[in-house]
Design a protein around this motif. Structure first.
Motif, PDB file in Angstrom:
ATOM      1  N   ARG A  87       0.701  18.127  12.793  1.00  0.00           N
ATOM      2  CA  ARG A  87      -0.003  17.376  11.775  1.00  0.00           C
ATOM      3  C   ARG A  87       0.548  17.730  10.402  1.00  0.00           C
ATOM      4  O   ARG A  87       0.753  16.912   9.549  1.00  0.00           O
ATOM      5  CB  ARG A  87      -1.490  17.720  11.855  1.00  0.00           C
ATOM      6  CG  ARG A  87      -2.341  17.018  10.846  1.00  0.00           C
ATOM      7  CD  ARG A  87      -3.586  17.806  10.570  1.00  0.00           C
ATOM      8  NE  ARG A  87      -3.234  19.154  10.155  1.00  0.00           N
ATOM      9  CZ  ARG A  87      -2.815  19.452   8.942  1.00  0.00           C
ATOM     10  NH1 ARG A  87      -2.699  18.529   8.035  1.00  0.00           N
ATOM     11  NH2 ARG A  87      -2.493  20.683   8.646  1.00  0.00           N
ATOM     12  N   MET A 100      -6.854  19.274  12.762  1.00  0.00           N
ATOM     13  CA  MET A 100      -7.555  20.306  11.998  1.00  0.00           C
ATOM     14  C   MET A 100      -8.003  19.791  10.632  1.00  0.00           C
ATOM     15  O   MET A 100      -7.214  19.227   9.890  1.00  0.00           O
ATOM     16  CB  MET A 100      -6.620  21.507  11.830  1.00  0.00           C
ATOM     17  CG  MET A 100      -7.255  22.706  11.191  1.00  0.00           C
ATOM     18  SD  MET A 100      -6.141  24.141  11.285  1.00  0.00           S
ATOM     19  CE  MET A 100      -4.973  23.723   9.982  1.00  0.00           C
ATOM     20  N   HIS A 153     -10.032  20.666   6.830  1.00  0.00           N
ATOM     21  CA  HIS A 153      -9.991  21.777   5.873  1.00  0.00           C
ATOM     22  C   HIS A 153     -11.296  21.863   5.100  1.00  0.00           C
ATOM     23  O   HIS A 153     -11.870  20.848   4.732  1.00  0.00           O
ATOM     24  CB  HIS A 153      -8.827  21.597   4.905  1.00  0.00           C
ATOM     25  CG  HIS A 153      -7.504  21.704   5.582  1.00  0.00           C
ATOM     26  ND1 HIS A 153      -6.703  22.798   5.449  1.00  0.00           N
ATOM     27  CD2 HIS A 153      -6.876  20.867   6.436  1.00  0.00           C
ATOM     28  CE1 HIS A 153      -5.619  22.627   6.190  1.00  0.00           C
ATOM     29  NE2 HIS A 153      -5.698  21.456   6.797  1.00  0.00           N
ATOM     30  N   LYS A 190     -10.496  24.610   9.137  1.00  0.00           N
ATOM     31  CA  LYS A 190      -9.805  25.755   8.535  1.00  0.00           C
ATOM     32  C   LYS A 190     -10.302  26.007   7.115  1.00  0.00           C
ATOM     33  O   LYS A 190     -10.551  25.072   6.357  1.00  0.00           O
ATOM     34  CB  LYS A 190      -8.308  25.474   8.494  1.00  0.00           C
ATOM     35  CG  LYS A 190      -7.495  26.519   7.750  1.00  0.00           C
ATOM     36  CD  LYS A 190      -6.016  26.196   7.896  1.00  0.00           C
ATOM     37  CE  LYS A 190      -5.163  27.024   6.967  1.00  0.00           C
ATOM     38  NZ  LYS A 190      -3.749  26.664   7.145  1.00  0.00           N
ATOM     39  N   PHE A 210      -9.161  28.670   3.968  1.00  0.00           N
ATOM     40  CA  PHE A 210      -8.306  29.754   3.483  1.00  0.00           C
ATOM     41  C   PHE A 210      -8.642  29.968   2.025  1.00  0.00           C
ATOM     42  O   PHE A 210      -8.531  29.067   1.204  1.00  0.00           O
ATOM     43  CB  PHE A 210      -6.824  29.421   3.664  1.00  0.00           C
ATOM     44  CG  PHE A 210      -5.939  30.570   3.283  1.00  0.00           C
ATOM     45  CD1 PHE A 210      -5.951  31.747   4.019  1.00  0.00           C
ATOM     46  CD2 PHE A 210      -5.106  30.485   2.183  1.00  0.00           C
ATOM     47  CE1 PHE A 210      -5.149  32.827   3.655  1.00  0.00           C
ATOM     48  CE2 PHE A 210      -4.298  31.563   1.819  1.00  0.00           C
ATOM     49  CZ  PHE A 210      -4.323  32.726   2.561  1.00  0.00           C
TER      50      PHE A 210
END
Lengths: 209, 784
Positions: free
Chosen positions: A18, B24, B26, B266, B268
């Motif tokens: 991705r 995924m 964020h 995710k 970070f």
């Protein structure tokens, strides 16, 4: 298109994930291919609504002696493009505002913070990242010295430290102790490995001679 | 097999930020601009309308879908104060510090999430701010937690030995005080993780910078209301921790985001967030008096240490607990008659308190070392003379100290003597005299310390959990599991050395597996790695070695005494015909184990597999109640020069003598020493988080919160002594925190020595250039 690490001109712009898929374009020698790919991306964008964030620009980047053609937003940093477009995660994101040095890369042999460098401004320049210091599967001399001298602990700032050291030794193959300290002062290491890093650079200077 | 070292050096590390999963999403947090305020209105409509945004999670969502954060420590002894607050991972009603998250945006990519985060509108009703511990404890101070009577979260009172007798016997009593600034450990890598909730199985899996996966699983499962057995926490490469990644807090919001969206999510953490909403430490002040005899004999101490905890510190972080070691550690390595110590923890509108290298031990030892050096000056003794007079002697171990610590062993006078061999202090004292005449201000600092390591205390999650597994695979390679995550402190290489040394296999055949919540344990904290996990690993390896010996003897038709193993070859006496590689041996043991190969008792006892899982507990703690198991010894001598015009301190010489018992890896120990000393120098001279009266954190970047660079790191001379501990399986002692404890104390005492002509007492840290200038300006103006 598959990522081919051996090709001199990468056909995918990074690993097939991705991360790489959204922005990396595969272009061969022919511009037609690029147009096709851009069209394909527009179609993708329709399916997955993304924020309209200005024009995408096509740029050519030379990273570790390999040419890449990519679509980027003008505001994207080199760090973002290396990690997110090219999937080259050897370069680390630390503070992302030019304070810690974790993202140090070489641009025409000079260490620079990739987080403060726009991808667009380094077209036509020679960009070298940690991955580019490898000699195939073998460690380069500076990497080898870091390994031998135990010049890292957690390893997070290490890519930036190694690249900064490489930049120093390219500019000054025989640096004095004082020069090493000054040259490395833009790379923070919270594990405080500085004495071992210092030893490693002295040892690497010897190896490169 | 590629080693961790080779992998990281070649750029193949997999840190939290490098994780990438299909689909995924964020997550980014939105923080409060106010230090204390009611949330009146929170409007997420505009943010949710941004294309690419999947969901916005507010404090109200967190309160609806999760439970309050679990309590990690709870002490309710009579006469003590220990208050708990009900807190969620994000608040719905009220913010209590500048930066506290009020919402999180989940989007297709991080940039979209950030753009949307800017569109969240929050209306706040600001409340009066409690800007420091002193203000917090005033009568009628605004309260942080409405159901508390005041802002005192913790008040502990200890009587060690007989303090009254100590003061009665004293020739003199000297009043002492000390304060240290608020700091953060701040690894270069922020916190971060990926969470994935599998709606089909009802399982939650997380990968990331988890320092203590087993405890973090417990705490995340509790907050998420999930059965612990369905949660799995996995440590990836961790870019430094120093204690700052042992807690589970924002990670719960990531888990919830995955549960609500069904996506891999995710997060970070940007460095700014890590500073503003990260764990903080220190920020204590001491007031007390010390009782001594005129011949330099130390007798007693009465002192109170007040901690500015920030917001509550038993759930988000677990550092209210660090008040215990702060109160106990002033005994250090000396004979005392008695102490009365009180430890207070006040809540304020600052970010929360959690672990950072030192965890209170540093505070007590820094305080007492400064006190002892001041006593020496008053009595006209040298710092070394007063220490030699009061050290516990090598023939007194194990020594039960008045604070209940059982000191394992060491050579305290020998350690200081070795340091004095490395630095000619008399020469430097002459240099100091000479320099003063010419306006140069040289200072010599001497500090000695022990490091209490390997915490095991009741009433909290740090009760002494550890487990290890060492196994030989059918192909002869060896795998090792423990709770000791690799945070840069050398867990992996240490375990490779221990296991290969005991088993006799090749080092390159040992694979230390990434730590997951499958292995029980507290993880590496309180310098317990070389004590608890390493002991468990060594114990498992020894049991496995006994199996190998027994099986090999059976295969060779010999006795176990004949079995010799070295460099991956299992041999039998001098018979060179009878040799097996680990691969050949394991193959026979696993796949051809019949009675002709293995002793039949082994099969009857179901002991045939070459895998040993075991645990370990401190041999000294159960009987004595000692919270720590090993006590490494160090002596630090620093020579500094303070430029009174600019306030800048330069380190001219630094020597460190270390006795961490058996050396598992010299490289690792030297690296820990360098790192701890450099961090201590940062604390002593540069680092301080500065909040203004409104609770705004003023220095939120590496450009403003200064940490040492290569320029500030001095040349460090190191010497090792080796006094193996009788209490750990390998004889090694925990040592990761010792260097930071000694270095910040020694630099500050050296600065005080340099400034003694001005009559300046260094009672505040860091001794930054501006502070030194203020001291010099505030002194009598001229040198005395």
């Amino acid at each position: 298109m598959k990522h081919d690490p051996k090709a001199s001109h990468c056909q995918c712009g990074g690993k097939m994930s991705r991360r790489g898929f959204i922005t990396a374009l595969g272009v061969g020698a022919a511009g037609v291919a690029a147009t096709g790919a851009m069209t394909a991306r527009t179609a993708t964008a329709k399916e997955t609504p993304m924020i309209p964030s200005g024009e995408m620009a096509r740029i050519d980047l030379t990273v570790n002696d390999r040419a890449h053609t990519l679509l980027v937003e003008p505001r994207w940093t080199l760090l973002h493009v290396l990690r997110e477009s090219l999937g080259m995660t050897g370069t680390k994101a630390g503070c992302e505002r030019g304070e810690c040095g974790a993202c140090t890369v070489l641009i025409d042999d000079i260490p620079r913070y990739a987080c403060l460098t726009l991808a667009m401004e380094v077209q036509g320049r020679r960009i070298v990242t940690l991955e580019g210091l490898m000699e195939g599967e073998k460690l380069g001399p500076v990497q080898e010295a870091f390994l031998e001298e135990d010049a890292f602990q957690c390893g997070y700032c290490t890519p930036g430290q190694i690249v900064a050291a490489e930049g120093l030794l390219r500019a000054d193959p025989n640096p004095s102790s004082e020069t090493i300290t000054r040259a490395m002062s833009g790379n923070l290491c919270r594990c405080g490995t500085y004495p071992h890093i210092h030893n490693a650079i002295q040892s690497a200077a010897g190896k490169r001679r | 097999m590629e080693s961790r070292e080779h992998r990281l050096i070649s750029g193949r590390g997999q840190y939290a930020d490098d994780l990438d999963f299909p689909g995924m999403a964020h997550l980014v947090f939105v923080g409060s601009p106010h230090a204390h305020a009611r949330i009146v209105r929170l409007d997420v409509a505009e943010a949710e309308a941004v294309p690419g945004v999947i969901r916005v999670i507010t404090g109200a969502d967190v309160v609806e879908h999760t439970h309050p954060l679990p309590v990690q420590a709870n002490f309710t002894s009579p006469g003590w104060t220990w208050r708990l607050a009900e807190v969620y991972a994000m608040p719905a009603d009220k913010v209590r510090w500048h930066g506290e998250p009020v919402a999180a945006v989940v989007a297709e990519d991080e940039r979209t999430a950030r753009i949307a985060a800017d569109k969240i509108q929050v209306e706040y009703d600001p409340l009066p701010v409690v800007a420091g511990a002193e203000d917090a404890l005033k009568p009628n101070a605004p309260k942080l937690y409405d159901d508390w009577p005041d802002n005192k979260q913790v008040h502990l009172k200890f009587d060690f030995g007989d303090p009254d007798a100590a003061f009665k016997e004293a020739d003199r009593v000297i009043t002492v005080s000390n304060r240290e600034g608020r700091v953060t450990g701040l690894p270069i890598e922020g916190r971060g993780c990926v969470g994935h909730y599998d709606r089909g199985k009802g399982t939650l899996t997380m990968w990331g910078a988890f320092q203590t996966p087993y405890l973090q699983r417990h705490n995340i499962a509790a907050a998420m209301g999930l059965p612990e057995a369905r949660v799995s926490i996995n440590a990836v490469d961790i870019g430094g921790a120093f204690g700052l990644k042992i807690h589970a807090w924002k990670e719960n919001v990531v888990a919830l985001a995955s549960k609500l969206t069904g996506r891999y999510v995710k997060w970070f953490e940007p460095q700014r967030d890590f500073i503003v909403t990260g764990p903080h430490q220190r920020d204590v002040s001491w007031q007390g008096e010390v009782a001594v005899k005129n011949d330099g004999t130390l007798l007693g101490l009465r002192a109170t240490v007040t901690h500015d905890l920030g917001v509550e510190s038993t759930q988000k972080g677990i550092a209210a607990l660090s008040i215990f070691p702060a109160c106990s550690s002033p005994c250090n390595m000396y004979r005392w008659k008695g102490m009365h110590i009180e430890g207070i923890g006040a809540v304020t509108n600052k970010s929360f308190y959690c672990a950072y290298r030192g965890y209170g031990k540093d505070k007590g030892i820094k305080f007492i070392e400064a006190v002892i050096n001041r006593v020496a000056r008053e009595l006209n003794m040298t710092p070394e003379a007063i220490r030699f007079k009061n050290f516990i002697q090598p023939d007194e171990f194990p020594f039960k100290a008045i604070n209940n610590y059982v000191l394992d062993n060491g050579d305290y006078p020998g350690t200081l003597n070795r340091a004095l061999e490395m630095v000619d202090v008399d020469k430097w004292r002459a240099e100091q005299e000479k320099g003063r005449a010419g306006g140069r201000h040289i200072g010599i600092g001497i500090v000695t310390s022990i490091e209490p390591a390997g915490v095991a205390v009741p009433n909290c999650q740090m009760g002494g959990l550890t487990q290890a597994r060492v196994a030989i695979c059918p192909d002869g390679t060896v795998e090792v599991d423990s709770d000791r995550t690799e945070i840069g402190q050398g867990s992996e290489i240490s375990h490779v050395n221990i296991v290969s040394g005991i088993l006799g296999c090749k080092k390159e055949d040992v694979y230390v597996r990434p730590v997951t919540s499958e292995t029980i344990g507290q993880g590496p904290l309180s310098s317990r790695g070389a004590v608890w996990p390493a002991s468990a690993v060594a114990k498992a390896a020894k049991q496995l070695r006994a199996k190998v010996d027994r099986f090999a003897a059976s295969m060779f038709d010999a006795t176990v005494d004949d079995i010799r193993i070295a460099d991956g070859v299992i041999g039998c006496g001098k018979d060179t015909e009878k040799q097996l590689t680990f691969a050949e041996f394991a193959n026979k043991a696993f796949f051809f184990p019949g009675p002709r190969r293995l002793p039949k008792e082994v099969l009857l006892e179901h002991e045939q597999l070459l895998s040993v899982t075991t645990t370990w507990y401190s041999p000294s703690t159960p009987e004595s109640g000692s919270s720590y198991t090993t006590f490494c010894t160090s002596a630090d001598i620093a020579v500094v020069e303070v430029d009174t015009e600019t306030g800048v301190t330069k380190i001219l010489k630094y020597a460190h003598v270390h006795d961490a018992g058996t050396v598992i890896s010299k490289k690792v120990i030297d690296g820990q020493i360098h790192g701890g000393i450099v961090q201590g120098i940062g604390e002593a001279l540069m680092e301080e988080l500065k909040y203004d009266r409104n609770g705004q954190l003023l220095n939120t970047s590496f450009a403003e919160y200064l940490i040492p660079t290569a320029v500030e790191a001095p040349v460090i001379e190191i010497a090792h002594l080796v006094t193996p501990s009788p209490f750990s399986e390998t004889g090694a002692k925990g040592m990761g925190e010792a260097p930071i404890i000694g270095s910040k104390a020694v630099i500050l005492t050296a600065v005080e020595d340099a400034l003694s002509p001005f009559g300046i007492l260094v009672e505040d840290s860091p001794a930054s250039p501006e502070r030194v200038r203020a001291w010099v300006n505030g002194s009598k103006g001229d040198e005395q």
